[in-house]
Design a protein around this motif. Structure first.
Motif, PDB file in Angstrom:
ATOM      1  N   LEU A  49      -3.391  -6.315   8.932  1.00 35.04           N
ATOM      2  CA  LEU A  49      -3.153  -7.603   8.274  1.00 35.04           C
ATOM      3  C   LEU A  49      -2.006  -7.493   7.270  1.00 35.04           C
ATOM      4  CD1 LEU A  49      -6.877  -8.629   7.626  1.00 35.04           C
ATOM      5  CD2 LEU A  49      -5.331  -9.634   9.330  1.00 35.04           C
ATOM      6  N   VAL A  50      -2.009  -6.414   6.498  1.00 42.13           N
ATOM      7  CA  VAL A  50      -0.951  -6.189   5.500  1.00 42.13           C
ATOM      8  C   VAL A  50       0.401  -6.025   6.192  1.00 42.13           C
ATOM      9  CG1 VAL A  50      -0.097  -4.454   3.857  1.00 42.13           C
ATOM     10  CG2 VAL A  50      -2.434  -5.319   3.680  1.00 42.13           C
ATOM     11  N   ALA A  54       3.733  -8.398   6.003  1.00 42.69           N
ATOM     12  CA  ALA A  54       5.052  -7.856   5.664  1.00 42.69           C
ATOM     13  C   ALA A  54       6.086  -8.313   6.679  1.00 42.69           C
ATOM     14  CB  ALA A  54       5.003  -6.330   5.597  1.00 42.69           C
ATOM     15  N   GLY A  55       5.763  -8.231   7.960  1.00 39.00           N
ATOM     16  CA  GLY A  55       6.680  -8.689   9.001  1.00 39.00           C
ATOM     17  C   GLY A  55       7.003 -10.166   8.866  1.00 39.00           C
ATOM     18  N   GLN A  56       5.993 -10.967   8.524  1.00 36.83           N
ATOM     19  CA  GLN A  56       6.223 -12.399   8.327  1.00 36.83           C
ATOM     20  C   GLN A  56       7.147 -12.649   7.133  1.00 36.83           C
ATOM     21  OE1 GLN A  56       2.158 -13.680   7.846  1.00 36.83           O
ATOM     22  NE2 GLN A  56       1.919 -14.177  10.023  1.00 36.83           N
ATOM     23  N   GLU A  97      -9.370  -7.788   1.238  1.00 35.00           N
ATOM     24  CA  GLU A  97      -8.223  -8.129   2.091  1.00 35.00           C
ATOM     25  C   GLU A  97      -7.267  -9.073   1.365  1.00 35.00           C
ATOM     26  OE1 GLU A  97     -10.314  -7.804   6.506  1.00 35.00           O
ATOM     27  OE2 GLU A  97     -10.465  -9.689   5.380  1.00 35.00           O
ATOM     28  N   ARG A  98      -7.814 -10.008   0.620  1.00 31.11           N
ATOM     29  CA  ARG A  98      -6.961 -10.944  -0.145  1.00 31.11           C
ATOM     30  C   ARG A  98      -6.095 -10.200  -1.159  1.00 31.11           C
ATOM     31  NH1 ARG A  98      -8.019 -16.075   0.698  1.00 31.11           N
ATOM     32  NH2 ARG A  98      -9.930 -16.600   1.778  1.00 31.11           N
ATOM     33  N   VAL A  99      -6.703  -9.240  -1.848  1.00 31.68           N
ATOM     34  CA  VAL A  99      -5.938  -8.449  -2.817  1.00 31.68           C
ATOM     35  C   VAL A  99      -4.851  -7.656  -2.100  1.00 31.68           C
ATOM     36  CG1 VAL A  99      -6.066  -6.509  -4.425  1.00 31.68           C
ATOM     37  CG2 VAL A  99      -7.744  -8.334  -4.556  1.00 31.68           C
ATOM     38  N   LEU A 137      -3.351   2.093   0.958  1.00 34.22           N
ATOM     39  CA  LEU A 137      -2.778   0.751   1.081  1.00 34.22           C
ATOM     40  C   LEU A 137      -1.298   0.751   0.704  1.00 34.22           C
ATOM     41  CD1 LEU A 137      -3.384  -2.224   1.670  1.00 34.22           C
ATOM     42  CD2 LEU A 137      -4.081  -2.454  -0.728  1.00 34.22           C
ATOM     43  N   THR A 138      -0.956   1.435  -0.358  1.00 32.62           N
ATOM     44  CA  THR A 138       0.440   1.536  -0.796  1.00 32.62           C
ATOM     45  C   THR A 138       1.294   2.214   0.276  1.00 32.62           C
ATOM     46  OG1 THR A 138      -0.251   1.636  -3.110  1.00 32.62           O
ATOM     47  CG2 THR A 138       1.958   2.464  -2.600  1.00 32.62           C
ATOM     48  N   LEU A 139       0.775   3.279   0.859  1.00 31.97           N
ATOM     49  CA  LEU A 139       1.523   3.986   1.900  1.00 31.97           C
ATOM     50  C   LEU A 139       1.605   3.181   3.198  1.00 31.97           C
ATOM     51  CD1 LEU A 139       0.300   7.593   1.125  1.00 31.97           C
ATOM     52  CD2 LEU A 139       2.551   6.591   0.630  1.00 31.97           C
ATOM     53  N   ALA A 140       0.608   2.331   3.472  1.00 34.36           N
ATOM     54  CA  ALA A 140       0.694   1.434   4.634  1.00 34.36           C
ATOM     55  C   ALA A 140       1.849   0.453   4.450  1.00 34.36           C
ATOM     56  CB  ALA A 140      -0.624   0.695   4.841  1.00 34.36           C
ATOM     57  N   MET A 141       2.026  -0.011   3.215  1.00 36.25           N
ATOM     58  CA  MET A 141       3.173  -0.881   2.913  1.00 36.25           C
ATOM     59  C   MET A 141       4.471  -0.092   3.032  1.00 36.25           C
ATOM     60  SD  MET A 141       1.860  -3.051  -0.348  1.00 36.25           S
ATOM     61  CE  MET A 141       0.106  -3.330  -0.480  1.00 36.25           C
ATOM     62  N   SER A 142       4.450   1.147   2.556  1.00 36.29           N
ATOM     63  CA  SER A 142       5.643   1.994   2.653  1.00 36.29           C
ATOM     64  C   SER A 142       6.030   2.230   4.099  1.00 36.29           C
ATOM     65  CB  SER A 142       5.397   3.338   1.968  1.00 36.29           C
ATOM     66  OG  SER A 142       5.100   3.161   0.615  1.00 36.29           O
ATOM     67  N   GLN A 143       5.034   2.445   4.949  1.00 38.83           N
ATOM     68  CA  GLN A 143       5.317   2.690   6.363  1.00 38.83           C
ATOM     69  C   GLN A 143       6.032   1.488   6.987  1.00 38.83           C
ATOM     70  OE1 GLN A 143       2.182   2.414   9.250  1.00 38.83           O
ATOM     71  NE2 GLN A 143       3.037   4.111  10.449  1.00 38.83           N
ATOM     72  N   ILE A 144       5.516   0.294   6.772  1.00 36.32           N
ATOM     73  CA  ILE A 144       6.148  -0.879   7.380  1.00 36.32           C
ATOM     74  C   ILE A 144       7.525  -1.102   6.754  1.00 36.32           C
ATOM     75  CG2 ILE A 144       5.109  -2.673   5.903  1.00 36.32           C
ATOM     76  CD1 ILE A 144       5.463  -3.012   9.691  1.00 36.32           C
ATOM     77  N   CYS A 145       7.655  -0.827   5.463  1.00 39.44           N
ATOM     78  CA  CYS A 145       8.968  -0.979   4.820  1.00 39.44           C
ATOM     79  C   CYS A 145       9.983   0.024   5.354  1.00 39.44           C
ATOM     80  CB  CYS A 145       8.832  -0.879   3.301  1.00 39.44           C
ATOM     81  SG  CYS A 145       8.041  -2.327   2.577  1.00 39.44           S
ATOM     82  N   PHE A 146       9.522   1.188   5.776  1.00 36.75           N
ATOM     83  CA  PHE A 146      10.403   2.182   6.390  1.00 36.75           C
ATOM     84  C   PHE A 146      10.996   1.624   7.689  1.00 36.75           C
ATOM     85  CE2 PHE A 146      11.010   5.775   9.323  1.00 36.75           C
ATOM     86  CZ  PHE A 146      11.798   6.633   8.564  1.00 36.75           C
TER      87      PHE A 146
END
Length: 168
Positions: A49-50, A54-56, A97-99, A137-146
Motif C-alpha cells: 500500500l505504501v 509512492a508510485g501515485q 496503515e493510515r499512519v 516501513l522507512t526502508l520500504a519507502m527507501s526501496q521504492i524511492c531507489f
C-alpha cells in the motif's frame, strides 16, 4: 483519452535498456533490499500500500501498475487498492496503515511551511510501530524511492515481468 489497445501496449518501448545488463550488481542490491523489508515485521500488504501510494504521488505508471498487481496477487480487495489514492477518507484501512500512508505522503510531498515529517507525525507513527517496524516501513519507502528514478527516466514497460520490462 482512450485505453491503449493490446497492439499499442505490445509496441511500448522503454527509454533505456534493463540496467541489470549494464550493472549486474543491481540484482543483488534489489534482492537485499527486498529481503530487508520483507522481514515479517510489518504486513506485506502495508508495504504494498505504501509503495503504491509512492508510485501515485510521483506519477509513475510503472510503479502504480506493478504495486497494484502485487497487491491483487496478495489477495487485496479492489476497494482497498483503488482507495489508496483517497485513503484519508476511505473506510478500508487500519490506523497503522493510515499512519504508514501519511508518512509516505509526508516524505514525498514538499512542505513549504516546515519539516516534512514533523515530531507529531513521528509520534503518531511511533504509537503504531516499534523501532524495528518503523525502520522496516522507512526502508520500504527507501526501496521504492531507489527505483522511482529508474521508472521515471528509464520507463520500463508497465505490466511486464521484471527482466522482461525493457525493450532494449
Amino acid at each position: 483519452m482512450s485505453t491503449p489497445t493490446t497492439t499499442e501496449q505490445d509496441n511500448l518501448q522503454s527509454r533505456l535498456p534493463d540496467p541489470i545488463q549494464l550493472f549486474p550488481e543491481m540484482a543483488s542490491i534489489a534482492g537485499a533490499m527486498s529481503k530487508v523489508i520483507r522481514n515479517g515485521a510489518i504486513p506485506e500488504t502495508t508495504i504494498g500500500l505504501v509503495q503504491l501510494r509512492a508510485g501515485q504521488i510521483v506519477g509513475s505508471t510503472y510503479h502504480t501498475v506493478r504495486q497494484t498487481g502485487l497487491l491483487r496477487k496478495a489477495g487485496e480487495t479492489e476497494e482497498r487498492i483503488t482507495a489508496v489514492a483517497s485513503w484519508q477518507d476511505a473506510p478500508y484501512f487500519t490506523d497503522a496503515e493510515r499512519v504508514a500512508l501519511e508518512l509516505v505522503e509526508a516524505v514525498l510531498t514538499p512542505n513549504p511551511f516546515g519539516e516534512r515529517v514533523p515530531d507529531e507525525l513521528f509520534a503518531k507513527a511511533s504509537a503504531h510501530y516499534d523501532d524495528k517496524t518503523l525502520w522496516t516501513l522507512t526502508l520500504a519507502m527507501s526501496q521504492i524511492c531507489f527505483f522511482i528514478p529508474v521508472a521515471l527516466i528509464g520507463k520500463p514497460i508497465p505490466g511486464r515481468a521484471i527482466g522482461k520490462n525493457y525493450s532494449k
